[in-house]
Write an enzyme that holds these catalytic residues in place. Sequence first.
Site, PDB file in Angstrom:
ATOM      1  N   GLY A   1      49.709  19.036  44.043  1.00  0.00           N
ATOM      2  CA  GLY A   1      49.690  20.057  42.522  1.00  0.00           C
ATOM      3  C   GLY A   1      49.146  21.127  43.509  1.00  0.00           C
ATOM      4  O   GLY A   1      49.104  21.832  42.207  1.00  0.00           O
TER       5      GLY A   1
ATOM      6  N   GLU B   1      52.352  22.834  43.277  1.00  0.00           N
ATOM      7  CA  GLU B   1      52.391  23.076  41.429  1.00  0.00           C
ATOM      8  C   GLU B   1      51.966  24.508  41.220  1.00  0.00           C
ATOM      9  O   GLU B   1      52.312  25.308  40.025  1.00  0.00           O
ATOM     10  CB  GLU B   1      52.426  22.028  41.096  1.00  0.00           C
TER      11      GLU B   1
ATOM     12  N   ALA C   1      46.306  17.248  43.744  1.00  0.00           N
ATOM     13  CA  ALA C   1      45.363  16.982  42.876  1.00  0.00           C
ATOM     14  C   ALA C   1      43.982  15.812  43.768  1.00  0.00           C
ATOM     15  O   ALA C   1      44.692  15.214  45.407  1.00  0.00           O
ATOM     16  CB  ALA C   1      46.132  16.004  42.002  1.00  0.00           C
TER      17      ALA C   1
ATOM     18  N   GLU D   1      53.373  13.219  46.694  1.00  0.00           N
ATOM     19  CA  GLU D   1      53.247  11.967  45.632  1.00  0.00           C
ATOM     20  C   GLU D   1      53.958  10.492  45.608  1.00  0.00           C
ATOM     21  O   GLU D   1      53.652   9.652  45.560  1.00  0.00           O
ATOM     22  CB  GLU D   1      53.649  12.254  44.521  1.00  0.00           C
TER      23      GLU D   1
HETATM   24  N1  CAA Z   1      42.368  14.857  47.454  1.00  0.00           N
HETATM   25  C1  CAA Z   1      40.788  14.961  47.454  1.00  0.00           C
HETATM   26  N2  CAA Z   1      40.726  14.746  49.149  1.00  0.00           N
HETATM   27  C2  CAA Z   1      41.129  15.406  49.370  1.00  0.00           C
HETATM   28  C3  CAA Z   1      42.716  15.380  49.394  1.00  0.00           C
HETATM   29  C4  CAA Z   1      42.881  15.247  48.526  1.00  0.00           C
HETATM   30  N3  CAA Z   1      44.752  16.058  47.545  1.00  0.00           N
HETATM   31  N4  CAA Z   1      43.032  15.780  50.372  1.00  0.00           N
HETATM   32  C5  CAA Z   1      41.943  16.715  51.356  1.00  0.00           C
HETATM   33  N5  CAA Z   1      40.845  15.510  50.666  1.00  0.00           N
HETATM   34  C6  CAA Z   1      39.633  15.580  51.822  1.00  0.00           C
HETATM   35  C7  CAA Z   1      40.119  14.510  52.841  1.00  0.00           C
HETATM   36  O1  CAA Z   1      39.713  12.750  52.138  1.00  0.00           O
HETATM   37  C8  CAA Z   1      38.344  14.598  53.769  1.00  0.00           C
HETATM   38  O2  CAA Z   1      37.593  14.011  53.076  1.00  0.00           O
HETATM   39  P1  CAA Z   1      36.024  13.876  53.863  1.00  0.00           P
HETATM   40  O3  CAA Z   1      36.135  14.422  55.351  1.00  0.00           O
HETATM   41  O4  CAA Z   1      34.898  13.422  53.059  1.00  0.00           O
HETATM   42  O5  CAA Z   1      37.281  12.481  54.033  1.00  0.00           O
HETATM   43  C9  CAA Z   1      38.736  16.159  53.705  1.00  0.00           C
HETATM   44  O6  CAA Z   1      39.747  16.463  52.360  1.00  0.00           O
HETATM   45  C10 CAA Z   1      39.412  17.041  54.709  1.00  0.00           C
HETATM   46  O7  CAA Z   1      40.595  15.739  54.650  1.00  0.00           O
HETATM   47  P2  CAA Z   1      41.529  15.102  56.354  1.00  0.00           P
HETATM   48  O8  CAA Z   1      39.991  14.972  56.601  1.00  0.00           O
HETATM   49  O9  CAA Z   1      42.874  14.513  55.362  1.00  0.00           O
HETATM   50  O10 CAA Z   1      42.381  16.809  56.931  1.00  0.00           O
HETATM   51  P3  CAA Z   1      43.945  16.639  57.321  1.00  0.00           P
HETATM   52  O11 CAA Z   1      43.497  17.579  58.928  1.00  0.00           O
HETATM   53  O12 CAA Z   1      43.622  15.743  58.167  1.00  0.00           O
HETATM   54  O13 CAA Z   1      45.131  16.081  56.894  1.00  0.00           O
HETATM   55  C11 CAA Z   1      46.010  16.373  54.389  1.00  0.00           C
HETATM   56  C12 CAA Z   1      44.793  17.421  55.815  1.00  0.00           C
HETATM   57  C13 CAA Z   1      47.136  16.699  55.166  1.00  0.00           C
HETATM   58  C14 CAA Z   1      46.180  17.731  53.426  1.00  0.00           C
HETATM   59  C15 CAA Z   1      45.657  15.418  54.371  1.00  0.00           C
HETATM   60  O14 CAA Z   1      43.841  15.965  54.023  1.00  0.00           O
HETATM   61  C16 CAA Z   1      46.115  15.003  53.289  1.00  0.00           C
HETATM   62  O15 CAA Z   1      47.316  14.433  53.744  1.00  0.00           O
HETATM   63  N6  CAA Z   1      45.433  15.538  52.306  1.00  0.00           N
HETATM   64  C17 CAA Z   1      46.314  14.329  50.900  1.00  0.00           C
HETATM   65  C18 CAA Z   1      47.472  14.934  50.392  1.00  0.00           C
HETATM   66  C19 CAA Z   1      48.216  14.742  49.151  1.00  0.00           C
HETATM   67  O16 CAA Z   1      48.472  13.682  49.216  1.00  0.00           O
HETATM   68  N7  CAA Z   1      48.704  15.190  48.097  1.00  0.00           N
HETATM   69  C20 CAA Z   1      48.993  15.028  46.777  1.00  0.00           C
HETATM   70  C21 CAA Z   1      47.471  14.128  45.869  1.00  0.00           C
HETATM   71  S1  CAA Z   1      48.588  13.982  44.612  1.00  0.00           S
HETATM   72  C22 CAA Z   1      48.746  14.959  43.270  1.00  0.00           C
HETATM   73  O17 CAA Z   1      48.640  16.276  43.495  1.00  0.00           O
HETATM   74  C23 CAA Z   1      49.373  14.599  41.391  1.00  0.00           C
HETATM   75  C24 CAA Z   1      49.567  15.724  41.197  1.00  0.00           C
HETATM   76  O18 CAA Z   1      51.197  16.664  41.049  1.00  0.00           O
HETATM   77  C25 CAA Z   1      49.077  15.763  39.788  1.00  0.00           C
END
Ligand code: CAA
Length: 260
Positions: free
Chosen positions: A111, A114, A66, A134
Amino acid sequence: MEFKNLLLETNDGITTLTINRREALNSLNSSVIAELECAFYELDLDETVKGVVLTGAGEKAFVAGADIKEMSELSSFEAQDFARRGQRVMLLINRMHKPVIAAVNGYALGGGLELALACDFIYASEKAKFGFPEVGLGVIPGFGGTQNLARLIGPNRAKELVFSGRIITAAKAHAWGIVNELFSPEELLPKALETAREIAAKGPLGVAYAKDAIASGLNMTKEDGFRYEASLFGVLFATGDQREGMGAFLEKRSAEFKGK
Ligand code: CAA
């Protein structure tokens, strides 16, 4: 509805639905969630569509979760509402009469995992990565992940994955039964489409009722599930598909199902 974040392409009755928000690794914000709800609703009603393959745009991510930027501003009430809207999409996929195959081409986190788990089964690229990060954000999976994962792989492995927030390889996700089959990145989509076409050639009512029996049965006692299965089995004997399927076998020809 015009979709800004989704690409839909239908060939031979199979729709490839691609989440296309590459700049944020296809993460699910409110707009994507609303579009997915609308798209799955329309696909379920569209008689020309026999199956769906769900994937993410680009080579890096299926869906990286998400949208954290959007979620970070939510109040408690808004967060609950956000989770419910996401869950509505998951339930819609569960309940729709057509098969939905997730083709996980990269990160399937939070998400995103999911969403994949809500599909009927998952094919993945050998390069895909899976996890529930999460708890590292101070929250829990909110789009049905705790429920669907524990039902799929059992509570102990689900707890290890969710509590640790660890990101696992496609090979481990396959070994744990999250993923049905792994493919090279190039093979993934063609193989998912091939399976979707194979299913589409079968009796659509049979496939729909089998999906219903398996999904509904998971929430029943085994005896109730058996009863439900028998009633659906019986209902199918009132359809042209049953007469066509069995007639074609006896006449040694291929069946031509009409879904009626
Ligand atoms: N939400 C918003 N933006 C996201 C995102 C997310 N879940 N995942 C990645 N992005 C964005 C980053 O912010 C980045 O944007 P900018 O270029 O504007 O900074 C862009 O996508 C590229 O990502 P990274 O630079 O971080 O890429 P990376 O290769 O270094 O890392 C990754 C990849 C490991 C997937 C890392 O992006 C990451 O950890 N993302 C978050 C994953 C996460 O925590 N997901 C769970 C969300 S909570 C949820 O889902 C709740 C639920 O159950 C409802």
